[in-house]
Motif scaffolding. Sequence first.
Motif, PDB file in Angstrom:
ATOM      1  N   ARG A   1      10.730  13.872   1.656  1.00 35.31           N
ATOM      2  CA  ARG A   1      10.440  13.802   2.971  1.00 35.31           C
ATOM      3  C   ARG A   1       9.102  12.841   3.056  1.00 35.31           C
ATOM      4  N   MET A   2       8.169  13.146   1.976  1.00 36.01           N
ATOM      5  CA  MET A   2       6.802  12.332   2.016  1.00 36.01           C
ATOM      6  C   MET A   2       7.268  10.877   2.107  1.00 36.01           C
ATOM      7  N   ILE A   3       8.326  10.499   0.986  1.00 35.79           N
ATOM      8  CA  ILE A   3       8.588   9.051   0.961  1.00 35.79           C
ATOM      9  C   ILE A   3       9.101   8.553   2.326  1.00 35.79           C
ATOM     10  N   VAL A   4       9.871   9.285   3.000  1.00 30.90           N
ATOM     11  CA  VAL A   4      10.424   9.047   4.247  1.00 30.90           C
ATOM     12  C   VAL A   4       9.396   8.665   5.177  1.00 30.90           C
ATOM     13  N   GLY A   5       8.480   9.644   5.285  1.00 35.36           N
ATOM     14  CA  GLY A   5       7.129   9.503   6.041  1.00 35.36           C
ATOM     15  C   GLY A   5       6.375   8.213   5.858  1.00 35.36           C
ATOM     16  N   ILE A   6       6.228   7.919   4.587  1.00 30.22           N
ATOM     17  CA  ILE A   6       5.550   6.604   4.204  1.00 30.22           C
ATOM     18  C   ILE A   6       6.330   5.448   4.878  1.00 30.22           C
ATOM     19  N   LEU A   7       7.628   5.529   4.589  1.00 34.95           N
ATOM     20  CA  LEU A   7       8.508   4.544   5.151  1.00 34.95           C
ATOM     21  C   LEU A   7       8.156   4.264   6.724  1.00 34.95           C
ATOM     22  N   ILE A   8       8.331   5.396   7.340  1.00 35.95           N
ATOM     23  CA  ILE A   8       8.072   5.306   8.757  1.00 35.95           C
ATOM     24  C   ILE A   8       6.793   4.704   9.132  1.00 35.95           C
ATOM     25  N   ALA A   9       5.774   5.448   8.231  1.00 31.26           N
ATOM     26  CA  ALA A   9       4.570   4.780   8.615  1.00 31.26           C
ATOM     27  C   ALA A   9       4.226   3.403   8.553  1.00 31.26           C
ATOM     28  N   VAL A  10       5.098   2.814   7.447  1.00 36.60           N
ATOM     29  CA  VAL A  10       4.867   1.301   7.092  1.00 36.60           C
ATOM     30  C   VAL A  10       5.696   0.571   8.452  1.00 36.60           C
ATOM     31  N   ALA A  11       6.510   0.990   8.722  1.00 39.05           N
ATOM     32  CA  ALA A  11       7.399   0.431   9.454  1.00 39.05           C
ATOM     33  C   ALA A  11       6.636   0.476  11.052  1.00 39.05           C
ATOM     34  N   VAL A  12       6.103   1.570  11.672  1.00 35.60           N
ATOM     35  CA  VAL A  12       5.524   1.722  12.736  1.00 35.60           C
ATOM     36  C   VAL A  12       4.321   0.747  12.574  1.00 35.60           C
ATOM     37  N   LEU A  13       3.363   0.991  11.644  1.00 34.14           N
ATOM     38  CA  LEU A  13       2.238   0.080  11.481  1.00 34.14           C
ATOM     39  C   LEU A  13       2.511  -1.360  11.811  1.00 34.14           C
ATOM     40  N   SER A  14       3.647  -1.856  11.100  1.00 33.54           N
ATOM     41  CA  SER A  14       4.083  -3.283  10.955  1.00 33.54           C
ATOM     42  C   SER A  14       4.701  -3.557  12.470  1.00 33.54           C
ATOM     43  N   PHE A  15       5.276  -2.771  13.026  1.00 33.17           N
ATOM     44  CA  PHE A  15       5.796  -3.222  14.453  1.00 33.17           C
ATOM     45  C   PHE A  15       4.789  -3.159  15.392  1.00 33.17           C
ATOM     46  N   VAL A  16       3.771  -2.197  15.388  1.00 32.30           N
ATOM     47  CA  VAL A  16       2.540  -2.228  16.356  1.00 32.30           C
ATOM     48  C   VAL A  16       1.615  -3.430  16.065  1.00 32.30           C
TER      49      VAL A  16
ATOM     50  N   TYR B   1       4.459   5.287  -5.428  1.00 35.47           N
ATOM     51  CA  TYR B   1       4.635   5.239  -7.115  1.00 35.47           C
ATOM     52  C   TYR B   1       3.773   6.275  -7.866  1.00 35.47           C
ATOM     53  N   VAL B   2       2.455   6.342  -7.276  1.00 40.13           N
ATOM     54  CA  VAL B   2       1.283   7.191  -8.068  1.00 40.13           C
ATOM     55  C   VAL B   2       1.638   8.547  -7.734  1.00 40.13           C
ATOM     56  N   PHE B   3       2.061   9.071  -6.437  1.00 37.91           N
ATOM     57  CA  PHE B   3       2.018  10.389  -6.031  1.00 37.91           C
ATOM     58  C   PHE B   3       3.406  11.090  -5.759  1.00 37.91           C
ATOM     59  N   PHE B   4       4.581  10.372  -5.526  1.00 39.92           N
ATOM     60  CA  PHE B   4       5.816  11.015  -5.090  1.00 39.92           C
ATOM     61  C   PHE B   4       6.740  10.443  -5.950  1.00 39.92           C
ATOM     62  N   LEU B   5       6.881   9.583  -6.650  1.00 40.72           N
ATOM     63  CA  LEU B   5       7.895   9.017  -7.431  1.00 40.72           C
ATOM     64  C   LEU B   5       8.193   9.350  -8.779  1.00 40.72           C
ATOM     65  N   PRO B   6       9.146  10.427  -8.811  1.00 41.59           N
ATOM     66  CA  PRO B   6       9.332  10.892 -10.324  1.00 41.59           C
ATOM     67  C   PRO B   6       9.602   9.834 -11.473  1.00 41.59           C
ATOM     68  N   LYS B   7       8.870   9.880 -12.564  1.00 41.54           N
ATOM     69  CA  LYS B   7       9.005   8.931 -13.419  1.00 41.54           C
ATOM     70  C   LYS B   7      10.489   9.145 -14.336  1.00 41.54           C
ATOM     71  N   GLY B   8      11.282   8.173 -14.219  1.00 40.99           N
ATOM     72  CA  GLY B   8      12.375   8.146 -14.844  1.00 40.99           C
ATOM     73  C   GLY B   8      13.645   8.731 -14.119  1.00 40.99           C
ATOM     74  N   ASP B   9      13.454   9.255 -12.881  1.00 43.39           N
ATOM     75  CA  ASP B   9      14.359   9.968 -12.055  1.00 43.39           C
ATOM     76  C   ASP B   9      14.594   9.516 -10.803  1.00 43.39           C
ATOM     77  N   TYR B  10      15.569   9.967  -9.852  1.00 43.65           N
ATOM     78  CA  TYR B  10      15.691   9.737  -8.658  1.00 43.65           C
ATOM     79  C   TYR B  10      15.062  10.973  -7.907  1.00 43.65           C
TER      80      TYR B  10
ATOM     81  N   SER C   1       0.817  -1.179  -0.076  1.00 41.03           N
ATOM     82  CA  SER C   1       0.083   0.049   0.058  1.00 41.03           C
ATOM     83  C   SER C   1       0.974   1.323  -0.032  1.00 41.03           C
ATOM     84  N   GLY C   2       1.866   1.453   0.893  1.00 37.57           N
ATOM     85  CA  GLY C   2       2.815   2.373   0.882  1.00 37.57           C
ATOM     86  C   GLY C   2       3.428   2.634  -0.422  1.00 37.57           C
ATOM     87  N   ALA C   3       3.822   1.608  -1.113  1.00 38.22           N
ATOM     88  CA  ALA C   3       4.562   1.711  -2.117  1.00 38.22           C
ATOM     89  C   ALA C   3       3.619   2.184  -3.409  1.00 38.22           C
TER      90      ALA C   3
END
Length: 201
Positions: free
Chosen positions: A64-79, A46-55, A40-42
């Motif tokens: 910052r938004m991608i890091v926020g999503i990663l943290i949210a996924v990690a926290v949700l998984s841990f909890v 992919y839809v909103f924050f990943l530039p097409k064909g670029d880093y 879901s995070g990915a």
Amino acid sequence: MESKKYLEDITEIKDLMNRSSRFISLSGLSGILAGIYAISGALITYVFFLPKGDYVVLHSWNFRMIVGILIAVAVLSFVTAYLLTSRKAKRNNESVWDETTKRLLINFLIPLVTGGIYILIKLNSQHYGLTGSLMLIFYGLALVNASKYTIGNIKYLGYTEIIIGLICAAFPGYGFWFWVLGFGVLHIIYGSLIYFKEEKA
């Protein structure tokens, strides 16, 4: 007859000793949900924050938004893992927090935190290509390192994550998809296997 009872007693004692020195196995359902969170995070990334064909550029809003999503996924998984494993422990009259749990967390976090710091150093040097690979490899190492303190076959998930991470390193342009495979699909497969094994038990 006496000999058979003696062997049964020895087996039961060995099992109790093994369980006393190892953390109870994680809930299979928590693995499935962790995989769903990752996918879901990915998808959002992919839809909103990943530039097409670029880093993604460090310190950018997208980063910052991608890091926020990663943290949210990690926290949700841990909890989720904690809540479901606690429920499983309560059902089996087992303790979820003791010296074994502390050792498990320490052994899990050492490779994970080391990897996280290393990845941040590489990102700060504008080396983006191996981020997905490094995340998979260090996560796999963390699982293998912690596996000796838990009941179950979590080490095999760790081995698979490491292998996928190494393959990902050979194809850095596909890091995002390898990340989805490793953190999403593999968790769902592993969690499903554990879940159905628990159902049969």
